[in-house]
Each structure stands twice: as C-alpha cells, then as structure tokens.
Write an enzyme that holds these catalytic residues in place. Structure first.
Site, mmCIF file in Angstrom:
data_model
loop_
_atom_site.group_PDB
_atom_site.id
_atom_site.type_symbol
_atom_site.label_atom_id
_atom_site.label_comp_id
_atom_site.label_asym_id
_atom_site.label_seq_id
_atom_site.Cartn_x
_atom_site.Cartn_y
_atom_site.Cartn_z
ATOM 1 N N ASP A 130 -11.018 -2.249 1.884
ATOM 2 C CA ASP A 130 -12.327 -1.779 2.351
ATOM 3 C C ASP A 130 -12.696 -2.302 3.739
ATOM 4 O O ASP A 130 -13.879 -2.511 4.044
ATOM 5 C CB ASP A 130 -13.433 -2.152 1.341
ATOM 6 C CG ASP A 130 -13.195 -1.555 -0.026
ATOM 7 O OD1 ASP A 130 -12.645 -0.440 -0.093
ATOM 8 O OD2 ASP A 130 -13.574 -2.187 -1.035
ATOM 9 N N LYS B 189 -10.663 1.111 7.079
ATOM 10 C CA LYS B 189 -9.419 1.771 7.505
ATOM 11 C C LYS B 189 -9.627 3.267 7.703
ATOM 12 O O LYS B 189 -9.164 3.845 8.677
ATOM 13 C CB LYS B 189 -8.309 1.550 6.458
ATOM 14 C CG LYS B 189 -7.947 0.094 6.243
ATOM 15 C CD LYS B 189 -6.920 -0.078 5.145
ATOM 16 C CE LYS B 189 -7.397 0.290 3.751
ATOM 17 N NZ LYS B 189 -8.447 -0.585 3.207
ATOM 18 N N GLY C 248 -10.479 4.076 -1.698
ATOM 19 C CA GLY C 248 -11.657 4.869 -1.372
ATOM 20 C C GLY C 248 -11.958 4.654 0.096
ATOM 21 O O GLY C 248 -12.261 3.546 0.513
ATOM 22 N N HIS C 249 -11.772 5.699 0.897
ATOM 23 C CA HIS C 249 -11.965 5.581 2.335
ATOM 24 C C HIS C 249 -13.138 6.467 2.750
ATOM 25 O O HIS C 249 -13.071 7.684 2.617
ATOM 26 C CB HIS C 249 -10.686 5.989 3.081
ATOM 27 C CG HIS C 249 -9.483 5.164 2.684
ATOM 28 N ND1 HIS C 249 -8.201 5.519 2.982
ATOM 29 C CD2 HIS C 249 -9.389 3.988 2.024
ATOM 30 C CE1 HIS C 249 -7.363 4.603 2.519
ATOM 31 N NE2 HIS C 249 -8.055 3.664 1.918
ATOM 32 N N GLN D 39 -5.729 -0.201 0.423
ATOM 33 C CA GLN D 39 -5.962 -1.585 0.005
ATOM 34 C C GLN D 39 -5.798 -2.524 1.218
ATOM 35 O O GLN D 39 -5.901 -2.062 2.341
ATOM 36 C CB GLN D 39 -5.038 -1.998 -1.146
ATOM 37 C CG GLN D 39 -5.347 -1.317 -2.474
ATOM 38 C CD GLN D 39 -4.788 0.093 -2.589
ATOM 39 O OE1 GLN D 39 -3.630 0.332 -2.313
ATOM 40 N NE2 GLN D 39 -5.598 1.032 -2.997
ATOM 41 N N THR E 228 -3.209 -5.568 -6.276
ATOM 42 C CA THR E 228 -2.870 -4.244 -6.762
ATOM 43 C C THR E 228 -1.354 -4.215 -6.983
ATOM 44 O O THR E 228 -0.690 -5.249 -6.887
ATOM 45 C CB THR E 228 -3.386 -3.139 -5.807
ATOM 46 O OG1 THR E 228 -3.224 -1.872 -6.460
ATOM 47 C CG2 THR E 228 -2.648 -3.133 -4.464
ATOM 48 N N THR F 271 -15.036 3.732 -4.530
ATOM 49 C CA THR F 271 -14.333 4.308 -5.677
ATOM 50 C C THR F 271 -15.084 4.045 -6.970
ATOM 51 O O THR F 271 -15.278 4.936 -7.783
ATOM 52 C CB THR F 271 -12.902 3.747 -5.757
ATOM 53 O OG1 THR F 271 -12.209 4.145 -4.576
ATOM 54 C CG2 THR F 271 -12.145 4.275 -6.961
#
Ligand code: GDP
Ligand code: IMO
Ligand code: MG
Length: 423
Positions: free
Chosen positions: A13, A16, A40-41, A224, A239, A299
C-alpha cells in the site's frame, strides 16, 4: 523510460498503483508478475476513483498494453468481475490491451475456504490475510497440484482435474469442521468465467520477448511490498509470493539482464495491514491519519496500522531489490505535524542494528532509534514542482533518500495523477 521494475519498499500500500499510472504514460507495456487479488491499487484520475486488484494499473491508459504474467494467481470469477467493473467505468478492456498468461495458477474456492479456516485455527497468532486464498493457491503451485489457466481453457480436462482436487480438499475442510465445496457449482462458474476470459489467454513470455526485440518499454508493476515477501519479509507474517524485484523476472519470463532500473515506492511514513511486527508503529500517527479518513485498506477496508518512516527497513529493501530510484508518496499526510521522526537504527538489547533481524520474534523486540526533523505545517497538496514545497519538506525528502541510499525521483502530494512531482 527503459525497462523498469517498480516495487513496494515497505509493507504494501505504498501508492504503487498511483505511481504506475503516472509512469505508464512513458511505457508501452505494464506487467503484473506476482500476487493475486489480495492487492488493491487505488488510482484517481480526473476525480474518478479506480481500484485495481488483478488488472495492471496501466489499464487506465487505453493505448497501453497490460499483461498478467505466469507468476500471478488468478481467481477467474474475480478477474471477470473486475473487467466488468472497469468497463462500467468506461475503461477499455479488450484483447488488444490485456493478455493473461496461460501458465498463471488459478485460485479456487477451496483455497479461500482453507485460507479462512487456517486463520481461524491460528486464533491470536493469525496472519491477518486478505482471505483471498492466496497462500493455499501458491501452496498448491509449489506442491505441483495446482490448476492453471491452460487447464481452464480445456473444459473436459479442467473438470476432471477439478473434481479430483475438490475431493481431496473437501477431506481437509472436513477435518477443519468446515462446509465442503460443491464441485458442480464451482465447475459451472469457473468454466463460464473461462469462456469469457478465453480471448485474453496466451503465451505472455513470447509476447514480452517480441516486445523487447521491438524495443518497446516495459514497466513491471509490483504488488504487496518488500516486507511481505515470502523469502525476505517478516515471515510468517508475509504473503506467499516474491514481492521483491527478482519476482518480476520469474513471474514474467523476462530475464534479469533485460531489466534496466528498479524504482522503490514508499510512503513518507509507514503503514501495515494485518498482523506481524512493525517497529515504528505509533498510535498518534494512526489516529491522525484515520481521523483524516486515510489509511483504510482498498481490498478489505481494514484500518491500516501507521507509524514513522523506518529507514532501517527501507535500507534493507534497497539491498534486496537493488533500488536505483525512489518515489515517496503521501508526503501531504505529514503536513500538520510540528516535528517528524525517522527511525535510523534499531536497538536489540545492547546491539545496534542497521538492518532488520530475520527472526520475527527478534524484530518484535527491536526498539526504534529516531532522529527528529522539523515539520512544515503547511499544505503541500498544490505543489507542482520540488521548489514549491516548503524547505523543511524538501529537507525531509532528501533525508529519506539519503538514508535509503537511492535517488529521489518522484514525490507525491495527493492521490490524483496530477499531484505528482518529478524531482
Ligand atoms: P498500492 O497498493 O501500493 O497501490 O497502494 P494503495 O492504493 O492500496 O494505497 C495507497 C493510498 O494512498 C491510496 O488510497 C491512494 O489513493 C493514496 N495515495 C497515493 N499517493 C498519495 C499521496 O501522495 N497523497 C495522498 N493523500 N494519497 C495518496
Ligand atoms: P498491495 O498490492 C498490504 C498482507 C495481508 C496480510 C499478509 C498476507 O495493495 O500493496 P495474503 O492475503 O496475501 O495471504 O495476506 O499480507 N497483504 C497486503 N498488505 N497491501 C497489499 O497489497 C497486501 N496483500 C497482502 O494484510 O498481512
Ligand atoms: Mg494496496
């Protein structure tokens, strides 16, 4: 722009998506090479907000090509939904601007169910995953029992393999006391999604190599962040993919010597969502940013944990990724503070550490050592050039770059595309 790998230098987060969208103007192709829809971008263009999970953020520029590489794990139903959502926002998504690898592994409902069950079983020791089934999907890939896009393109073969996989996973789910997966329902839903996705599926390695030969410029979009990397992150609170620069090569089939530059994206402070050690975590910054309505996950909607900028972590990220340039985002988040802290070292007992310890229990015991910088207490969101920023903000950014050991090339002062300063 040359071939650039963009990575998150913190815990994800970092902004990016926003930086990818900005840099896509100069690129020809944007490639996702790892992760899944745990990512989630958020990108804001002309007042419209877009949240990308599996589709590269480059999709917002209609003339650019987007590729989802072999290293990504894909939930076909979710990606189909994402495509529909983007089309609903008038974004073009067609086989002319999206190609998906036939080697990408599939995320199946039993992966999500197992993700959830394992987290529940861990109780207090949970990882705090996004519950998107990412860990179990990569687990199947490593165990060589995964299903891939190529399987989904062959319905009879897919159904046969799926039935066997559902049987095995239902036995595991039963041991957890969880509801079994219905083979027929999954088979129907996945084959339907597969049909819709068929025009996008192909050999992305061949495509990318032809593009390289033609001199087209590629931007690799990391998902990530460095400290969520399965090898280099704060294991087990990570992750399940290689989020660091090397992952862009293995996850796309583009060899290392064709990469020209690594750009590390970082916030002007630090955030983390989910469990795990976070040395510079600070309740006051968390409260301040949440009070501004900021730092809620794109997300899962969870509140992100917030803290001071951690130069120990970012220094290590520079090493692992080979970061040449840095983009610092969310500078405006610090606008109101009279003084700002930067963690330069950790203390672990009597030891002074320049890089984070590998063991998470040791990292949990690290005490951050801070320097203090004066704040600017002036809004920065309208700055267009570096010289528009208050002198103290310029000094803060320069200090971050110095401590990171890389060149400051971008500073971001707001979520919109035009709130981006090229230094
Ligand atoms: P990603 O996963 O690295 O793409 O980052 P996310 O999109 O999940 O989270 C970054 C958040 O910060 C998003 O809400 C962005 O819109 C926002 N953002 C990015 N850069 C800036 C910035 O410079 N200032 C502000 N205020 N918000 C930003
Ligand atoms: P982007 O691309 C921040 C975190 C989860 C959890 C851990 C494992 O938006 O930066 P997983 O579902 O991957 O098994 O969860 O990783 N996590 C992220 N945190 N940003 C992300 O992606 C993340 N993707 C996973 O919160 O702690
Ligand atoms: Mg994100």
């Amino acid at each position: 722009m040359a071939n650039t790998i963009l990575v998150g230098a913190q815990w994800g987060d970092e902004g990016k998506g926003k930086i990818i969208d900005f840099l896509t103007e100069e690129a020809d192709i944007v490639v996702r090479s790892q992760g899944g829809n745990n990512a989630g971008h958020t990108v804001i263009v002309g007042g419209t907000k877009y949240v990308l999970h599996l589709i590269p953020s480059g999709i917002l520029r209609s003339k650019k090509m987007c590729v989802i590489g072999n290293g990504v794990v894909i939930d076909p139903v979710a990606v189909q939904k994402e495509i529909d959502g983007l089309r609903g926002q008038k974004i073009k998504v067609s086989k002319d601007n999206l190609l998906i690898s036939d080697c990408a592994h599939l995320v199946l409902p039993y992966h999500r169910a197992l993700d959830e069950q394992r987290e529940m079983k861990k109780g207090k020791g949970k990882i705090g995953t996004t519950k998107r089934g990412i860990g179990p999907a990569y687990g199947d890939k490593a165990a060589r029992v995964g299903l891939r896009m190529a399987d989904l393109m062959q319905p009879a073969l897919f159904s046969e393999k799926l039935e066997q996989r559902v049987k095995e996973n239902n036995a595991v789910l039963k041991a957890f006391g969880a509801k079994p997966i219905n083979f027929k329902a999954v088979n129907t839903a996945y084959l339907e999604a597969g049909k819709a996705l068929a025009p996008f599926i192909g050999n992305t390695v061949v495509y990318l190599h032809a593009a390289l030969k033609a001199g087209r410029e590629i931007l690799f979009e990391g998902a990530q962040g460095t400290f969520l990397d399965i090898d280099h992150g704060t294991y087990p609170y990570v992750t399940s993919s290689n989020t660091t620069a090397g992952g862009a090569c293995t996850g796309s089939g583009v060899p290392p010597h064709r990469m020209d530059r690594v750009l590390g994206v970082m916030k002007a402070y630090t955030t983390r969502v989910g469990e795990g050690p976070f040395p510079t975590e600070n309740a006051e910054i968390s409260d301040m940013l949440h009070g501004m309505g900021r730092e809620f996950g794109s997300t899962t909607g969870r509140a992100r944990r917030c803290g001071w900028f951690d130069a120990v972590a970012v220094r290590y990220a520079g090493m692992i990724n080979g970061i040449d340039d840095i983009a610092v985002t969310n500078l405006d988040g610090l606008d109101s503070l009279p003084t700002i802290k930067i963690c330069t070292h950790y203390k672990l007992g009597r030891q002074t550490l320049e890089v984070p310890p590998s063991d998470f229990a040791q990292l949990t015991n690290c005490q951050p050592v801070y320097i203090e910088m004066p704040g600017w207490q002036t809004p920065t969101h309208e700055a267009k050039k570096f010289s528009d920023l208050p002198k103290t903000a310029q000094t803060y950014l320069r200090k971050i770059a110095e401590l990171s050991g890389a060149k400051l090339t971008i500073a971001s002062v707001g979520p919109n595309r035009d709130q981006t300063i090229v230094v």
